[in-house]
Design a protein around this motif. Sequence first.
Motif, short mmCIF file in Angstrom:
data_model
loop_
_atom_site.label_atom_id
_atom_site.label_comp_id
_atom_site.label_asym_id
_atom_site.label_seq_id
_atom_site.Cartn_x
_atom_site.Cartn_y
_atom_site.Cartn_z
N ILE A 2 1.08 -1.26 -0.05
CA ILE A 2 0.04 0.19 0.26
C ILE A 2 1.03 1.61 0.17
N GLN A 3 2.10 1.09 1.24
CA GLN A 3 3.03 2.46 1.00
C GLN A 3 3.53 1.86 0.04
N LEU A 4 4.65 1.50 -1.12
CA LEU A 4 5.01 1.76 -1.90
C LEU A 4 4.66 1.48 -3.42
N LEU A 5 3.84 0.61 -3.99
CA LEU A 5 3.39 0.00 -5.15
C LEU A 5 3.15 1.51 -5.91
N PRO A 6 1.83 2.15 -5.25
CA PRO A 6 1.12 3.30 -6.05
C PRO A 6 2.21 4.09 -6.83
N CYS A 7 3.05 4.31 -6.48
CA CYS A 7 4.39 5.22 -6.67
C CYS A 7 5.64 4.61 -7.72
N VAL A 8 5.60 2.95 -7.22
CA VAL A 8 6.64 2.16 -7.48
C VAL A 8 6.17 2.56 -9.62
N ILE A 9 4.95 1.40 -8.95
CA ILE A 9 4.25 0.32 -10.18
C ILE A 9 4.64 1.25 -11.59
N PRO A 10 4.06 2.28 -11.20
CA PRO A 10 4.18 3.28 -13.02
C PRO A 10 4.97 3.95 -12.99
N GLU A 11 6.12 3.89 -12.32
CA GLU A 11 7.45 4.62 -13.09
C GLU A 11 7.89 3.85 -13.62
N PHE A 12 7.61 1.84 -13.27
CA PHE A 12 8.79 1.01 -13.58
C PHE A 12 8.13 0.29 -14.72
N VAL A 13 7.18 0.42 -14.70
CA VAL A 13 6.29 0.21 -16.19
C VAL A 13 5.82 1.08 -17.11
N LYS A 14 6.73 2.59 -16.57
CA LYS A 14 6.39 3.17 -18.04
C LYS A 14 8.13 3.31 -18.29
N LYS A 15 9.08 2.78 -17.66
CA LYS A 15 10.27 2.44 -17.97
C LYS A 15 11.08 0.69 -18.43
N TYR A 16 10.01 0.19 -17.99
CA TYR A 16 10.55 -1.18 -18.90
C TYR A 16 8.75 -2.22 -19.18
N VAL A 75 14.30 -1.19 -7.37
CA VAL A 75 14.99 -0.94 -6.13
C VAL A 75 15.28 0.37 -6.05
N ARG A 76 16.33 1.12 -6.59
CA ARG A 76 16.43 2.61 -6.92
C ARG A 76 14.58 3.21 -6.48
N MET A 77 13.93 2.98 -7.55
CA MET A 77 12.20 3.40 -7.02
C MET A 77 12.21 3.68 -5.66
N ASN A 131 12.66 7.80 0.10
CA ASN A 131 13.71 8.90 0.57
C ASN A 131 15.23 8.70 1.40
N VAL A 132 15.85 7.17 0.91
CA VAL A 132 16.74 7.16 1.47
C VAL A 132 17.74 6.93 0.55
N PRO A 133 18.71 6.45 0.54
CA PRO A 133 20.09 6.03 -0.41
C PRO A 133 19.87 5.14 -0.83
N PHE A 134 20.05 5.07 -2.28
CA PHE A 134 20.42 3.73 -2.94
C PHE A 134 22.11 3.17 -2.93
N ASN A 135 21.34 1.75 -2.04
CA ASN A 135 23.41 1.88 -1.97
C ASN A 135 23.09 -0.42 -1.92
#
Length: 307
Positions: free
Chosen positions: A103-117, A291-293, A299-303
Motif C-alpha cells: 500500500i505504501q510503495l506500489l502506487p508510486c513505484v509500479i507506474p514509474e517502473f512500467v513506464k521505463k520497462y 530497488v532504486r525506485m 527518500n533513502v540512499p540507494f545502496n
Amino acid sequence: MNFKHINYVLTVCREGSFTGASKKLFISQPALSQTIKQIESDLGEPIFDRSTDPLTLTYAGQRYVEAAQQMLDIERNLRAKIAEAKQEMHGRIHVGISAQRGIQLLPCVIPEFVKKYPYIKIDLVEYGSATLERLTAEGQCDLALITTTKKPNKLNYVLIENEQLVLMAARSTQLAHRFNDGEPIDITEAINEKFVYMREGHSVRTIQDRLFERYHISPNVLIETSNMEAAKNVTARSNAVMLIPRVYVEDSPELRYRVQCHPIRSNDYERHFYLCYRNGMYLTRYMEDFVRMVCKRLNVPFNLPGN
C-alpha cells in the motif's frame, strides 16, 4: 540432474506430499512417485523420508535440494545476463512484499517502473515477512522487501530503512490515561489491555510472541488478523492496543487523534526493512532500478553491494 526432475523434487518438497505435488504439476500421483523413485535410485539414497507427514527431506535430500537451487540460480543468471547483453528488456520479476508495504510503495513505484520497462512483467508475492523470507531462500521470489532481522542464511540483506516497533494504544485505554504520548513503557504496562494481533507469519507477531514469552504475559486477544490496515483501525476504535512499526502509524495521519504510541523498553528484538535476494543471484538492471525506485519513494540512499 535435469530441470524437469528438479521441478518435481522441489514441488514435492514444497507441498509435503506426492498427492499435493501431482495436482500442482498436473500429472498422476503414480507417475510422479515412479519418477521420484527413479531419481532416488540414480542418486543412490532416498530423498524423502516417507514415514513423516508431511514428507521431510533426508540428509541426501537436503543436499540434492541445495544443489538443485544452485543449478536454477545458474540458469536464471545466465538467461538474465544474455538478455541484458542483447538489450532485450523482456522478462519477469517476482517481487515479495507485505500488504502494508505494498500500500505504501506500489502506487508510486509500479507506474514509474512500467513506464521505463513496459515489457517486464511484475509478479507480486504477497505474504508476511517470515513467509517471504522463506520463499526467497527457496527461489520462489527474486526480490523480497521485508521487515525482519538480518541473519546468516542463504540470503543477502540490504538495509533500506531502520524501523522502530511501538505499542499503539487507543486514547480511550487505561494505558493512554496513565502515560503521555511518546513516553517509553515496559510491555508489562499493557498486561490488562485488549490486544489486536497480527497472524503468524508476520514479523511483528514473531517479536510480540518473544516479548510475551520473556515477560510471561498471557494477553487478552480481541482479534487476530493478517490485514495491517484492519488491525490499525480496529485498535483505534475498540479501546485496544497493538504492537506496530511506527512508520505504519506515521503513514496514517487520520489515526493520530485516536491513538498514541509508546516505544517499548528492553526490546532488543530489532527488525528493519530490508531488500533480500538469494546469495549468488545476478541482479539485472531492471531489478536494480526497481530497488532504486523503492528507495526514492522512501527518500533513502540507494545502496546495493557493488554500487
